[in-house]
Every structure is written in structure tokens, then in C-alpha cells.
Design a protein around this motif. Sequence first.
Motif, PDB file in Angstrom:
ATOM      1  N   UNK A 152       0.826  -1.211   0.000  1.00  0.00           N
ATOM      2  CA  UNK A 152       0.000   0.000   0.000  1.00  0.00           C
ATOM      3  C   UNK A 152       0.863   1.265   0.000  1.00  0.00           C
ATOM      4  N   UNK A 153       0.314   2.291  -0.622  1.00  0.00           N
ATOM      5  CA  UNK A 153       1.049   3.550  -0.818  1.00  0.00           C
ATOM      6  C   UNK A 153       1.417   4.221   0.508  1.00  0.00           C
ATOM      7  N   UNK A 154       0.514   4.140   1.471  1.00  0.00           N
ATOM      8  CA  UNK A 154       0.774   4.793   2.759  1.00  0.00           C
ATOM      9  C   UNK A 154       2.008   4.168   3.427  1.00  0.00           C
ATOM     10  N   UNK A 155       2.084   2.849   3.364  1.00  0.00           N
ATOM     11  CA  UNK A 155       3.234   2.151   3.941  1.00  0.00           C
ATOM     12  C   UNK A 155       4.517   2.480   3.193  1.00  0.00           C
ATOM     13  N   UNK A 156       4.427   2.498   1.876  1.00  0.00           N
ATOM     14  CA  UNK A 156       5.606   2.841   1.057  1.00  0.00           C
ATOM     15  C   UNK A 156       6.097   4.236   1.449  1.00  0.00           C
ATOM     16  N   UNK A 157       5.142   5.171   1.605  1.00  0.00           N
ATOM     17  CA  UNK A 157       5.513   6.559   1.961  1.00  0.00           C
ATOM     18  C   UNK A 157       6.138   6.625   3.351  1.00  0.00           C
ATOM     19  N   UNK A 158       5.612   5.857   4.276  1.00  0.00           N
ATOM     20  CA  UNK A 158       6.147   5.870   5.642  1.00  0.00           C
ATOM     21  C   UNK A 158       7.622   5.431   5.648  1.00  0.00           C
ATOM     22  N   UNK A 159       7.911   4.343   4.975  1.00  0.00           N
ATOM     23  CA  UNK A 159       9.290   3.832   4.991  1.00  0.00           C
ATOM     24  C   UNK A 159      10.226   4.675   4.123  1.00  0.00           C
ATOM     25  N   UNK A 160       9.664   5.267   3.091  1.00  0.00           N
ATOM     26  CA  UNK A 160      10.472   6.026   2.129  1.00  0.00           C
ATOM     27  C   UNK A 160      11.202   7.213   2.775  1.00  0.00           C
ATOM     28  N   UNK A 161      10.571   7.851   3.694  1.00  0.00           N
ATOM     29  CA  UNK A 161      11.117   9.023   4.394  1.00  0.00           C
ATOM     30  C   UNK A 161      11.404  10.196   3.454  1.00  0.00           C
ATOM     31  N   UNK A 162      12.522  10.140   2.732  1.00  0.00           N
ATOM     32  CA  UNK A 162      12.861  11.253   1.839  1.00  0.00           C
ATOM     33  C   UNK A 162      13.616  10.724   0.621  1.00  0.00           C
ATOM     34  N   UNK A 163      13.407  11.394  -0.506  1.00  0.00           N
ATOM     35  CA  UNK A 163      14.127  10.970  -1.713  1.00  0.00           C
ATOM     36  C   UNK A 163      15.572  11.479  -1.653  1.00  0.00           C
TER      37      UNK A 163
END
Lengths: 216, 184
Positions: free
Chosen positions: A165-176
Motif C-alpha cells: 500500500x502507498x501509505x506504507x511505502x511513503x512511511x518507509x520512504x522518508x525522503x528521496x
Amino acid sequence: MKLSIYNGSPRGSSSNSDVFSDLLAEGMGNSIEISKYYLKDTAKHQQIINDVSDCYFVVFPLYADLAPYAVKVFFEKMEENKEIYSGKPIYFFIHSGFPEAKQSRLLERYLKYFCKIIGAECKSVCIMGNSEGVRHLNRTSKRYNRIKFYMHSFAQDIINDRQFNEEGIRFFHMMETLPKPVLFIFRHFPSIFNKGFDIMIKKKGAYEKRFDKPYA
Amino acid sequence: MIITMVNGIAENQYPDESNEIVSAAESLKTEHQVNLFNLNKLDVHPCSGCWTCWIKEPGRCVYDDDMTDIYRSTVKSDVLIWISQIKAGFVQSDIRMATERMFALLLPHMMELNGEMHHIPRYEKQPKLGLVIVGESEHDLEQEEILKEYMYRLSLNFNKASGNFVHYFELGKGKELADEIINL
């Protein structure tokens, strides 16, 4: 349905990767059969591959700009046995001590390319930054529990044959990449960011020789 | 110029290409120092991620194996060349193993480079990096792009992005390889 979890960390059962894989398995409950394997012992690779599953979750740290040695050896074995993986979904969770996801983009690209080579479906690649030390997190800490929440959500995604899910991906991604103000501070005052290493070196009594060049 | 070459190709694979690459290396010896290491004849352990080289015994790998000779050559070199075949769409695992061990030549400390965090080289000399690929005369573009990006990223850590190349070796073109190494 059966899931194989492959932990590719050189640190094996005492790795940050193990925290992620255990939380994922916990989030599965009893709904599916799970086999969990460590890849650091390359002699066991064929045996691991022979335990065929319906889908796969591969977790490991970014290592020298790609995957750790044992993971690469395993990928070569997977290529030799690609009929086993043909058409099956593979989920990847890659993490690194660097805060920026950009550091792991090449690895992400390679993983997609590799899946194409073996005919597997690269279902999702989740990139996590700042993962060093996760294994030492207090189990009651806010950060640990957020990681747990999202790993459980990924478990449900796998059970339901969805992408992460996108929300989880965003949580772990932190920053580009590092935000400009942070970059400015890091550029001019790097010692602030490197203090953690100095503390660790001091604890080991090696501070005076931290810049040693033993192979010169 | 001092050149370190680390060959991951096994003896029984690509014998013609290997012989020609060795000949190219020999031809460079007239004017340069070339140290060639054949990984399949060496005892090299994979990195265990123990961080001994970063925080316990700074700069020194916990394994005292044949990698020590490669370290000693690399820190004096102007150019470090990896010779590899492609397996699972990427550099073979033996070469990856040696590459990972090279992190003992870096400090754990970070610096900013091209807007990213990167490790600081431990030694003054920071060899430029080359990757020679054998047996892929008909490779696809995606593989080549991935390898080029990989070498660029490695060079960010090892030589502050001062130079790197990826060379797809073709039989009969040993001189082209020698030229590319010299002109790096």
C-alpha cells in the motif's frame, strides 16, 4: 497459499532485516503457511529454493550500492532455477542506513530487471531509509510500533495479492534526497552528523586510531 | 601508473577472452605497474557486516585473508579494474564479494557529494574504477545502463566521482581495453 521469506542480511538472525521479516510474519497471523530462510549460508541455497512457495518476500540491506554478496549468490541460483519463480510474485523490502531513498534507486531498478530475467512478477519494492539500529528499538517505542503497523499492513497486502500500500511505502520512504536546509548543515557542519560514529568508536576504545591506514 | 586488476572469471570459462585480457595487462607492464589478482585462486571471505573495520579496529578488516594483498595494492593504485562475467543480470557474485570488502578502505564518516551522503575515503589515493565485462557481446541496453549507474555510484564513495568506466570486452580488441585503462 504459502509464502517464503528470504532474509539476505549478512548479520542473519541479529539483523535489522530480521525485525522486518518477523513483523511481516506476525502480521500474517495463521492465514498462510510461511517458510523463513536466512541466505547468509550460501551452501543451503539449493535446499531453500527447493522449498517452493506461491509468493516470496525478500528483505536485505543496501550493501555497497547493491545487494549483499549472499543475496547475489542466491539470485544466481534463482536464475538457474527460474522455472520455479516464473510468473510468481516477489516482494522486496530493501533498507539502508542512509536517509535518502535515492541511494537505493539503482538497486530497485536492478531488482525489477532481475525479475524480468527470471520471469517473475516484481510485485513491489519498498525502500526504507535510516534503518540502522532498528533492531535495538524499544518494543514500546513509537517508531517501533509504527514500523510494526506498516509491516502488518504489508502482510495483508501479500495475503490479498496486492502491491504494497502507498501509505506504507511513503512511511518507509522518508525522503528521496536530503532537504536543502539539512544539506546545508551537513555540508558545513558534517561533524554533527558523524557524531554517532565517533561515539561508537570511542566506546570501543579506538578513537585515537579512527583514521588509521593499516594497509598503506 | 599503478593498476590493480581483480579478475573474477574462473579458469575454465571464457579462456580466449581471459588470455587476451591478461595479454592486454602484460602489454601495459612495459610502462606501468600492473598487479593482477585472480579471485578464483585466492581465499577471500564475504563481508560479515560486523563493522570491525569501522569502529573496533579502524581500517582493518576482521578477516586476515588474501584480500589483504588486494587492499595493499589498491591503496597505492591509480586505477582499480574489476573483470567479471554477467550472472543474474549483474556483476558476478565473486566480484561483488571483493567489492563489499573494499569498504574497509572507507571511513564510516560521511561527507556531502553531489547532494548526497557518502563515505569518506580513508586513504589519500583514490583509484579510478573500471569494470570489464566478458561474454556479453550482445547485451541489452538496460543491463548496460544499470552497470554504468552502479560504477558511477561506487565511484562516488571510492574516488569522489573522479572517474569510472564500463567496458564490454570483445575478442580481438585487447588494445582498445588497454587504451581505455590508460586514458581513464
